[in-house]
Design a protein around this motif. Structure first.
Motif, short mmCIF file in Angstrom:
data_model
loop_
_atom_site.label_atom_id
_atom_site.label_comp_id
_atom_site.label_asym_id
_atom_site.label_seq_id
_atom_site.Cartn_x
_atom_site.Cartn_y
_atom_site.Cartn_z
N ASP A 1 0.82 -1.22 0.00
CA ASP A 1 0.00 0.00 0.00
C ASP A 1 0.85 1.26 0.00
O ASP A 1 0.56 2.22 -0.72
CB ASP A 1 -0.93 0.00 1.21
CG ASP A 1 -2.04 -1.03 1.10
OD1 ASP A 1 -2.24 -1.58 0.00
OD2 ASP A 1 -2.71 -1.30 2.13
N VAL A 2 1.92 1.27 0.81
CA VAL A 2 2.78 2.44 0.87
C VAL A 2 3.52 2.62 -0.45
O VAL A 2 3.67 3.75 -0.95
CB VAL A 2 3.77 2.35 2.06
CG1 VAL A 2 4.76 3.51 2.03
CG2 VAL A 2 3.01 2.35 3.38
N ALA A 3 3.98 1.53 -1.03
CA ALA A 3 4.68 1.62 -2.33
C ALA A 3 3.74 2.17 -3.39
O ALA A 3 4.13 3.03 -4.20
CB ALA A 3 5.20 0.24 -2.74
N GLU A 4 2.50 1.70 -3.40
CA GLU A 4 1.54 2.19 -4.38
C GLU A 4 1.28 3.69 -4.18
O GLU A 4 1.19 4.45 -5.15
CB GLU A 4 0.23 1.41 -4.26
CG GLU A 4 -0.76 1.73 -5.35
CD GLU A 4 -1.89 0.72 -5.39
OE1 GLU A 4 -2.18 0.19 -6.46
OE2 GLU A 4 -2.48 0.47 -4.31
N GLU A 5 1.17 4.10 -2.93
CA GLU A 5 0.97 5.52 -2.64
C GLU A 5 2.14 6.36 -3.14
O GLU A 5 1.96 7.44 -3.70
CB GLU A 5 0.79 5.72 -1.13
CG GLU A 5 0.59 7.16 -0.72
CD GLU A 5 0.58 7.34 0.79
OE1 GLU A 5 0.78 8.48 1.25
OE2 GLU A 5 0.39 6.34 1.51
N MET A 6 3.36 5.86 -2.95
CA MET A 6 4.54 6.60 -3.40
C MET A 6 4.60 6.68 -4.92
O MET A 6 5.01 7.71 -5.48
CB MET A 6 5.81 5.93 -2.86
CG MET A 6 6.01 6.07 -1.36
SD MET A 6 6.17 7.78 -0.81
CE MET A 6 4.63 7.97 0.10
N LEU A 7 4.20 5.62 -5.60
CA LEU A 7 4.17 5.65 -7.06
C LEU A 7 3.20 6.72 -7.55
O LEU A 7 3.50 7.47 -8.49
CB LEU A 7 3.76 4.29 -7.61
CG LEU A 7 4.80 3.17 -7.57
CD1 LEU A 7 4.17 1.84 -7.97
CD2 LEU A 7 5.97 3.49 -8.49
#
Length: 293
Positions: free
Chosen positions: A91-97
């Motif tokens: 979820d955090v990686a997706e948010e950063m993308l």
């Protein structure tokens, strides 16, 4: 004649805290094992709350039995953490993308989809563990501990004992703060101390809302702020390390790696931002603890 509401005893209040905390653990287990939305997270929170209550009120309980139960649920909490951490990383990686406006399928595959691919097997293992004899023994220990509400010296005034418990938790936070050396491990120890303080204060507020409510509320809020800020810092730093690693692997595979540097930079900025929230929360907690009777 029943006891006066305004003068509760430790046995009255702590017994109810234990019953409610144990019930929350049991009530959230099914949703976690059925993999309902946010189910694993909510169950993990309740397990952590149980362990915090057992640790925070240790001196008023059967210490050996409380510690045995804490160890049993620490093991289960770690298993829940394996599954929950996969969710968080994805979820955090997706948010950063999204924040970096990066729409590269290869990057998304490495940082998001690869994590989500791990999730089904991890959750299936969690379900298998929940069916094990060890899990049944853990549940039995909890029932046997809570049903009689084993509280030492149950007739003590709750206000006296709980003020001392909260003061001790605030001191534990202060000691963790004094050990800060800039390392992730030291910040993690402060987070754990803050988490226990928060959950102990929330448990008191829930069952005995008339016991020094302003101080308890402020301590719970400050503990929540610390827990949230340090949790966000830890999540960002751990993912920044992983992003850097995946960037190196992408470069060796002949893929473009600039996106990984961008995301890692955003994560480090986020970690610093969350860390800046720690000092105000610590001041708030200290101020509230100093007003305890």
């Amino acid at each position: 004649m029943g006891r006066q509401r305004e003068d509760p005893t430790v046995g009255d209040v702590l017994g109810e805290i234990l019953r409610r905390t144990a019930a929350e653990v049991e009530d959230t287990a099914a949703a976690a094992l059925a993999d309902e939305p946010d189910g694993v997270h909510q169950h993990r929170v309740r397990v952590r709350r149980l362990r915090s209550v057992l640790g925070g009120f240790r001196q008023a309980l059967d210490t050996r039995a409380a510690e045995r139960l804490r160890v049993a649920y620490a093991e289960w909490g770690r298993e829940l953490g394996v599954v929950r951490d996969i969710e968080v990383r994805a979820d955090v990686a997706e948010e950063m993308l999204e924040r970096a406006e990066i729409d590269d399928p290869a990057v998304r595959r490495r940082l998001v989809e690869s994590e989500r691919d791990l999730y089904p097997a991890a959750h299936e293992r969690l379900v298998e563990l929940a069916r094990s004899p060890r899990s049944e023994e853990r549940a039995r220990l909890l029932r046997e501990f809570v049903d009689p509400a084993v509280v030492d010296d149950p007739d003590q005034p709750a206000a006296d004992v709980f003020a001392a418990v909260l003061a001790k938790q605030a001191q534990r936070v202060a000691k963790a703060e004094a050990r800060l050396d800039g390392s992730d491990d030291a910040h993690h120890e402060l987070r754990k101390a803050a988490r226990r303080t928060r959950y102990v204060a929330e448990a008191i507020a829930d069952v005995a809302p008339d016991l020094f409510p302003q101080e308890v509320e402020a301590i719970a809020e400050a503990g929540d702020d610390l827990h949230d800020a340090l949790g966000g810092h830890r999540d960002a730093m751990l993912l920044a390390h992983r992003v850097a690693h995946e960037g190196a692997l992408a470069g060796r595979a002949g893929e473009l790696s600039d996106a990984y540097d961008t995301i890692a930079g955003l994560l480090r900025d986020e970690a610093e931002k969350r860390l800046a929230e720690v000092s105000p929360a610590l001041r708030k907690l200290k101020a509230a603890a100093s007003r305890l009777p």
